[in-house]
Design an enzyme around this catalytic site. Sequence first.
Site, PDB file in Angstrom:
ATOM      1  N   ARG A  18       0.826  -1.213   0.000  1.00  0.00           N
ATOM      2  CA  ARG A  18       0.000   0.000   0.000  1.00  0.00           C
ATOM      3  C   ARG A  18       0.856   1.257   0.000  1.00  0.00           C
ATOM      4  O   ARG A  18       0.603   2.201  -0.752  1.00  0.00           O
ATOM      5  CB  ARG A  18      -0.962   0.012   1.183  1.00  0.00           C
ATOM      6  CG  ARG A  18      -2.061  -1.029   1.061  1.00  0.00           C
ATOM      7  CD  ARG A  18      -2.921  -1.078   2.308  1.00  0.00           C
ATOM      8  NE  ARG A  18      -2.081  -1.463   3.444  1.00  0.00           N
ATOM      9  CZ  ARG A  18      -2.201  -0.968   4.673  1.00  0.00           C
ATOM     10  NH1 ARG A  18      -3.122  -0.074   4.951  1.00  0.00           N
ATOM     11  NH2 ARG A  18      -1.410  -1.377   5.641  1.00  0.00           N
ATOM     12  N   ASN A  36      -6.183  -2.572   2.471  1.00  0.00           N
ATOM     13  CA  ASN A  36      -6.248  -4.026   2.592  1.00  0.00           C
ATOM     14  C   ASN A  36      -7.695  -4.471   2.623  1.00  0.00           C
ATOM     15  O   ASN A  36      -8.561  -3.778   3.163  1.00  0.00           O
ATOM     16  CB  ASN A  36      -5.555  -4.492   3.877  1.00  0.00           C
ATOM     17  CG  ASN A  36      -4.046  -4.383   3.793  1.00  0.00           C
ATOM     18  OD1 ASN A  36      -3.471  -4.319   2.715  1.00  0.00           O
ATOM     19  ND2 ASN A  36      -3.400  -4.354   4.943  1.00  0.00           N
TER      20      ASN A  36
END
Length: 88
Positions: A18, A36
Amino acid sequence: MPTARFIVSGKVQGVFYRASTREQALRLGLTGYARNRPDGSVEVLASGEAEALDALERWLQQGPPAARVDGVSREDLPEQSLRGFHTG
């Protein structure tokens, strides 16, 4: 601005996926987020120039060095106006 949602599967959680996606998106001038998902995948929503979205999609297929990407799906969405690029 064109907007797309990407779902990235594989070993993409716990490997700075990320944060690395955020860095890449900002470099490309994109806005949106990377987060996520409970199933172990990462969802990326990005808005910006079409060429930048295509470049991000190519990058997502590799990801950062510790990641192992098994697949990237893309869904083009109606244009959205997003601010910044966040991870969550």
